[in-house]
Design a protein around this motif. Sequence first.
Motif, short mmCIF file in Angstrom:
data_model
loop_
_atom_site.label_atom_id
_atom_site.label_comp_id
_atom_site.label_asym_id
_atom_site.label_seq_id
_atom_site.Cartn_x
_atom_site.Cartn_y
_atom_site.Cartn_z
N VAL B 19 44.85 0.06 -41.77
CA VAL B 19 44.08 0.99 -41.88
C VAL B 19 43.51 2.19 -40.78
O VAL B 19 42.95 2.50 -41.78
CB VAL B 19 43.48 0.27 -42.42
N MET B 21 45.23 3.37 -39.36
CA MET B 21 45.86 4.48 -38.87
C MET B 21 45.53 5.63 -40.38
O MET B 21 45.36 6.56 -39.30
CB MET B 21 47.14 4.37 -39.07
N VAL B 22 45.51 4.65 -41.29
CA VAL B 22 44.99 5.66 -42.35
C VAL B 22 43.61 6.36 -42.33
O VAL B 22 43.29 7.82 -42.52
CB VAL B 22 44.43 4.56 -43.77
N VAL B 25 43.78 10.10 -39.57
CA VAL B 25 44.81 10.71 -40.48
C VAL B 25 43.36 11.24 -41.55
O VAL B 25 43.93 12.78 -41.72
CB VAL B 25 46.30 10.03 -40.87
N LEU B 26 43.08 10.34 -42.19
CA LEU B 26 42.33 11.53 -42.80
C LEU B 26 41.37 12.09 -42.09
O LEU B 26 40.83 13.70 -42.24
CB LEU B 26 41.27 10.24 -43.88
N LEU B 28 41.70 13.65 -38.84
CA LEU B 28 42.49 14.55 -38.96
C LEU B 28 42.87 15.23 -39.45
O LEU B 28 43.05 16.81 -39.37
CB LEU B 28 44.47 14.12 -38.50
N ILE B 29 43.31 15.13 -40.96
CA ILE B 29 43.38 16.20 -42.21
C ILE B 29 42.04 16.96 -42.17
O ILE B 29 42.18 18.21 -42.47
CB ILE B 29 43.21 15.79 -43.20
N ARG B 30 40.65 16.91 -41.50
CA ARG B 30 39.92 17.04 -41.97
C ARG B 30 39.10 18.30 -40.80
O ARG B 30 38.12 19.00 -40.77
CB ARG B 30 38.79 16.37 -42.26
N THR B 31 40.08 17.76 -39.55
CA THR B 31 39.41 18.28 -38.76
C THR B 31 39.56 20.27 -38.80
O THR B 31 40.44 19.78 -38.46
CB THR B 31 39.77 17.24 -37.69
N VAL B 37 42.12 18.13 -33.13
CA VAL B 37 43.24 17.73 -33.79
C VAL B 37 44.14 16.98 -32.82
O VAL B 37 44.85 16.35 -33.13
CB VAL B 37 43.92 18.81 -34.38
N SER B 41 45.23 13.77 -32.78
CA SER B 41 47.09 13.16 -32.64
C SER B 41 47.33 12.50 -31.31
O SER B 41 48.00 11.64 -31.91
CB SER B 41 48.15 14.54 -32.74
N TYR B 44 45.99 8.49 -32.58
CA TYR B 44 47.03 8.21 -33.42
C TYR B 44 48.39 7.61 -32.80
O TYR B 44 48.48 6.27 -33.58
CB TYR B 44 47.66 9.58 -35.16
#
Lengths: 128, 184, 144
Positions: B19, B21-22, B25-26, B28-31, B37, B41, B44
Motif C-alpha cells: 500500500v 508503494m501505491v 507512486v501516486l 510520483l505521478i503528481r510531482t 521526482v 524514485s 521507491y
Amino acid sequence: MSSGGVIEHFSYIVTVFLMVAGLFIVIARGNLIKKLIGLSIFQTSVYLLYIAPGKLLGGTAPILAPQYSIYSNPLPHVLILTAIVVGVATLALGLALAVRIREAYGTIEEDEIVARDNAIEDAEGAGS
Amino acid sequence: MGRPGGGIIETIIINVLLVFMVLLVLALIRTRNLFAVIVLSGLYSFLMATVLVALDAVDVAMTEAAVGAGVSTVLLLGALNLCKSEEAKTAKRPWLPLALSATTGVLLIYGAMGLPDFADPQAPIHQHVAPRYLQNEVDIPNVVTAVLASFRGYDTLGETTVVFTAGAGIIALLRRRKRDTDAK
Amino acid sequence: MQNDLVLRVVGKLLIPFILLFALYVLFHGDFGPGGGFQAGVIFATGIVFHALIFGLDNTRQAVPDRLVESMLAGGVLIYAGVGVAGLLLGGNYLDYFVLDKNPVIGQHRGIFWVEVGVATTVSSVMLKIFYMFASRGQREGKEE
C-alpha cells in the motif's frame, strides 16, 4: 487452487497498478527524464510479478541451513537479479540519449522537440 | 509452519508495504519538480527492496537497494544536471492516456484473478524445477548463487554481455572526440 | 562539496570499508546473500563516492579510464574463458564439473571465476557510465 478473492490476489493487484502507473507516466508525460522514471517503475512492477508468487508463508530465504525446511522459490530471484542490473544499464543508455537530444534540440520536452522538427521540415520545404 | 498465525502477520506486513508503494507512486505521478521526482524514485527503490526482503528475496533486495536507490539515483541526477530541465510541463489533457491505462489495468486485474493464490504451496511455480534446485547438488548453501552461475550459466553469460553492450553504447553516445573540442 | 572537512574525513574512513564490503559480498556469495552483480555495483558506488567528495579528476588519476575500459571487456572474457576452460578439459561449454578432479570443488571453482567475471564487468560499466556523465557536465561547465 484459485479462490478468486481480492485478499489472496492483493499482490497481483498492486503489481498491475504499478505497471499501469508506469505506462501512464510514459504516455502522458512529455519530459524525457520523467518518461524514463515511468519506464523504470514499469520495470519494477515486473520484479514484483515474478517474486511474489515464489513466496511461501513460513518459508525462509533460499540459503540452505539444516534448521529450516521450507524455502521460497529461488528461480524468480535469479531471473530478476540479472534483470535489475541490465535495467540500470539500459536506463543509463536512455539517459545518455536524452542528454544527446538536449544538446541537439536544447530541450527534453517531447512537444517542443516535435515542434522544432516540424519547423525545420517546413523551412526545408519552402527553400526547395 | 512455525508459530500459528505467523503467516497472517507476514501477509499483513507485505500488504501494508505494498500500500505504501501505491501511495508513493501516486505522489510520483503528481510531482512536477524533476529533482523531487528523482528523490521519490530513490525512496521507491528502497521501499521495493524492503518488500523484496519481506518476500524472502534477499539477494534481489540487496541488488535493488544498491542499484535502484544508489547508482540509478546518481545517474538520474547527473543526467538532470546535464539537461538543466527543472520542471516537467503540465500535460494538457491526460484523459486519453488515463482511459487507456485504466482499461489495460482492469483487463490485467481480471486476468490476474485467475492466477494461483498468494503463497499457495500447491501453485505450479513450486512444483516444477524449484525442488531440484533446493536439493543442493553443487554443495553451495546460497541456492540463488548456484542457480545463477551454474544451472543457468548461459543466461548469466548473456546478461553480462548485455551489460557490456549497454556500456559500449553509452561510450559511443557520450564520448567526445578530440576533433570536436579543438573545433570549438 | 570538495572543501567540506567532515565529508573528506568521513569519506577517507568509509571508502576502504565500502570496497572491502564489496569484496566480502563477492567472496561470501556462496554462503550468504551476495554475488558478482551486487559486488560489482557496491565496488562502483565506493569509487563514485570518492569522485563525489574528492573531485572527478583525482578519481580518474586513481582509477584511470584505460583500466576501466579494459575491465569492461575483461569481465566478459573471464566469463567466456571459464567456458573455454571447460571445453579444453574435455567437458561441455560452461561445464564446471571437469575443472577439478573432485566435481564439487570444480563447481566451486567455476562459480567463483564466473562471479569474478560478472563483478568485473558490472563494476566497470557502472563506473564508466558515471565517468561519462560526470565528465560531460564538467566540460560543459568550463565552456560556458
